[in-house]
Design an enzyme around this catalytic site. Structure first.
Site, PDB file in Angstrom:
ATOM      1  N   ASP A 347       0.615  -1.543  -0.360  1.00  0.00           N
ATOM      2  CA  ASP A 347      -0.085  -0.052   0.064  1.00  0.00           C
ATOM      3  C   ASP A 347       0.653   1.090   0.145  1.00  0.00           C
ATOM      4  OD1 ASP A 347      -3.453   1.430   0.642  1.00  0.00           O
ATOM      5  OD2 ASP A 347      -1.711   2.215   2.454  1.00  0.00           O
ATOM      6  N   GLU A 383       1.564   0.149  -4.755  1.00  0.00           N
ATOM      7  CA  GLU A 383       0.659   0.391  -5.276  1.00  0.00           C
ATOM      8  C   GLU A 383       1.667   1.841  -5.446  1.00  0.00           C
ATOM      9  OE1 GLU A 383      -3.237   2.417  -3.665  1.00  0.00           O
ATOM     10  OE2 GLU A 383      -1.777   2.417  -2.148  1.00  0.00           O
TER      11      GLU A 383
END
Length: 720
Positions: A347, A383
């Site tokens: 993330d 990401e």
């Protein structure tokens, strides 16, 4: 209680069969006490044991009488001087950063904050939080893996299914009720059978690290459903442990992995190492802040009272500190070696690459990953953005990494919405985004292609809403993205208009077919395959309820679309030309105009520069199955069917002349998104196909050796 010196490694609490070794890092602490609790209901520790041994800034001891299940925490003494970044407060029991299991979750109370609530963070709170602090539990990691093996599915054959452990099965009537919403439910026979029918090769699980439900959410009777608020980087979320399992969450998680592996399905974890649940200077003191704030966190060099925040979540871990890097690497290796997961999706990965302010793709984190003999061999997904300056880094991660391709998502949405000027980039995205990845020596599978994910509209909502509708989150509809590139097909939200319903179904088929016919790695969002809706909410991070949970009571149209998705994933799995390991090179057969990828205008001719210009919304793509130019594991050339894809994002039907084919070959229509019931049919090269508005048609070459081949000409038309 008898104590021994113990060892500084490994960090955390390690049961060795005859006792437990405790080790905790703190560079600036003056004294550390180990606190043992007899029960989760205890309001104060049963024993407090000073750690008198200190080796290279690691405090440690060994307790020969302890067993797995022992609850514990720490009290860390040191200066409380926020202006210099120090926030020690020994009145607070803090969680071991290496806790393998949470034995008691946080109980919200003012005493879990290091400062006096209602005043600024420079004040010192002397209340004891022992009754409310999260506690770790000593774990016995023994587990019988049997012949379990990592499936190691090659990237080019991977199909990812992004899902939430609880949301996938909470309402699934085929899963035994005690197992719904749990690790055991996700790996139950009905779910594995379903995933296999979808041709999924990997499940990507939203965060399963133990996370924190923020106080403001709890007070609004909401929760941090997605889990992007990590409390422990080693402990699996205890609330996903089934009530009938007495062995604990660690054991059940391993059972889940073993069952999925036995079905050939990999387990990828969405992990959040960019920030922690403690937030900014006004957040609670739960673990790292009270153990060594200046070591664990990126603090402002101008004023260490404040945290640097590239995540929008209040803080960032200090990736420049060797012990923080060790924490993350130890965590990753633990999940691979002990829990046997197959990869990670990081993330806000750009935050991990920041050594000062800029994103540095050669930062220490990447250097360590690349040289690690364990982690360099698992699936690594970034990401590739954060909220800091220069944080959008799509295409800039090093070789060995794949990326969520946000440019793929945005362009595909815009093309099928009907925006002009998208065709050229659309073609590039279909071919694996060589503009982003080829120059650095990466392959098409560096691109994780997706149209939807957990963060944003579901596929159904993408074609039903022009604006977000996040009122249920209680933030005045201010949360969530305003840039969705969605189109409601003429009506906002639910409708009974047949023409709108038909168009929405066609658009969903267009998106799915595009995803499965693109080079790269496709990722499906769980529930999209049958039209799960969140009623226009594009930020359900706090909705642990039926808005997020998948409803498995499917209507007829949902089952039809699910069957289409199965057909599309199966088609991808069966056709080698969709699983290329290298980018197209435009090679041609000598003496012929055929190349490994060709682009056609509606006239059936190769597209020219003029054809690519302007607001073109209709084009054809041919993928030559005999020009793949790759070999299999045995060194034999890979050859497959030649495919033809016609795409029309225009609002009008467009006559499309089918391109020429080799002698005795015909074009076999496999599906038409404008007619889900269209049967496989043969068409003559140079026939004119009426390509419906906002539709996509897939053909493959068919060798017809019959003496009088049966050829269907679309609606009796043939090119003059």
């Amino acid at each position: 209680m008898k104590t021994k010196p113990g060892r500084p490694y490994p960090l955390g609490a390690t049961w060795e069969g005859a006792g437990v070794n405790f080790a905790i890092f703190s560079e600036h602490a003056e004294k550390i006490e180990l606190c043992l609790f007899s029960s989760p209901k205890d309001r104060v520790e049963a024993e407090r044991i000073p750690l008198t041994e200190r080796t290279d800034q690691v405090w440690h001891c060994y307790l020969p009488s302890l067993l797995p299940g022992q609850l514990y925490g720490y009290r860390v003494h040191g200066p409380f001087d926020p202006a210099k970044g120090h926030r020690f407060n020994a009145n607070k029991v803090v969680l071991d950063p290496y806790a393998k299991l949470i034995g008691r979750d946080v109980r919200w109370d003012d005493s879990v904050f290091g400062y006096k609530i209602g005043q600024d963070d420079l004040t010192f709170d002397d209340r004891d939080n022992a009754a409310f602090a999260p506690l770790a539990s000593v774990v016995d990691t023994a587990f019988t893996w049997g012949d379990d093996r990592h499936p190691r599915t090659p990237w080019h054959k991977t199909i990812i299914y992004e899902t939430h452990v609880k949301g996938l099965t909470k309402l699934n009537p085929d899963v035994p009720e005690p197992l719904r919403g749990t690790y055991a439910g996700l790996s139950s026979d009905p779910v594995i059978k379903y995933l296999k029918e979808l041709n999924v090769t990997a499940v990507e699980l939203l965060p399963i690290h133990q996370s924190l439900n923020d106080r403001h959410l709890v007070e609004r009777k909401l929760s941090n459903y997605w889990g992007y608020n990590t409390l422990s980087f080693f402990a699996p979320q205890i609330k996903y442990n089934s009530p009938i399992n007495t062995m604990g969450a660690v054991y059940e998680f391993k059972m889940m992995v073993r069952s999925l592996h036995s079905a050939g399905i990999e387990v990828i974890l969405d992990v959040v190492y960019n920030h922690t649940a403690e937030g900014n200077q006004m957040g609670p003191t739960l673990s790292w802040r009270g153990i060594d704030n200046t070591s664990y966190y990126r603090l402002s060099p101008e004023d260490p009272r404040y945290y640097m925040d590239f995540t929008g979540c209040g803080n960032c871990l200090n990736m420049r500190h060797p012990k923080v890097l060790q924490l993350i690497m130890d965590s990753l290796r633990y999940w691979v070696t002990e829990m046997r997961v197959d990869g990670f999706r990081f993330d806000l990965a750009s935050t991990l690459a920041r050594e000062l302010y800029e994103v540095n793709q050669l930062g220490a984190f990447f250097d360590i990953i690349h040289q690690d003999p364990i982690l360099s061999q698992v699936k690594l997904i970034a990401e590739p953005w954060d909220v800091g300056p220069g944080g959008y880094q799509v295409g800039n991660f090093p070789p060995g990494w794949t990326e969520w391709n946000g440019k793929y998502r945005d362009n595909v949405r815009k093309f099928w919405k009907g925006d002009g000027g998208m065709a050229s980039e659309f073609a590039t995205r279909l071919c694996g985004s060589s503009d982003l990845y080829e120059r650095s020596g990466r392959r098409p599978y560096a691109s994780i292609n997706f149209v939807t994910c957990h963060d944003g509209f579901t596929l159904k909502d993408l074609v039903c809403y022009n604006q977000k509708h996040n009122e249920a989150n209680g933030e005045g509809n201010r949360d969530g993205s305003d840039n969705n590139d969605s189109w409601n097909c003429g009506v906002e939200g639910p409708t009974d208009k047949p023409e709108v319903i038909s168009l929405r179904a066609r658009q969903k088929r267009n998106f799915t077919a595009t995803l499965m016919l693109s080079q790269g790695v496709p990722m499906l969002l769980a529930g999209d395959e049958f039209g799960h809706t969140q009623k226009g909410n594009n930020n359900t991070y706090c909705q642990d309820n039926e808005l997020s949970w998948l409803n498995w009571n499917l209507e007829a149209d949902q089952k039809r679309f699910r069957d289409f998705v199965r057909k599309a994933t199966s088609f991808r799995k069966e056709h080698a030309v969709l699983q290329r390991r290298s980018f197209f090179q435009g090679r041609s057969i000598r003496g012929a105009g055929v190349t490994d990828v060709s682009w056609f205008s509606p006239a059936g001719k190769d597209m020219t520069d003029n054809d690519w210009g302007g607001s073109v919304r209709c084009l054809g793509m041919r993928l030559a199955g005999d020009l793949i130019g790759e070999v299999d594991d045995e060194g034999e050339p890979i050859v497959g069917d030649t495919l033809l894809v016609l795409m029309n994002a225009d609002s009008n039907t467009i006559p499309f002349t089918l391109p020429v084919a080799n002698p005795f070959h015909r074009w076999e229509r496999l599906f038409d998104t404008a007619d889900d019931d269209a049967p496989p049919t043969l068409f003559d090269p140079s026939a004119v196909y009426k390509l419906r508005d906002r539709s996509m048609v897939l053909f493959r070459t068919f060798l017809d050796t019959s003496e009088n081949p049966t050829v269907a000409i679309m609606q009796g038309e043939k090119k003059k």
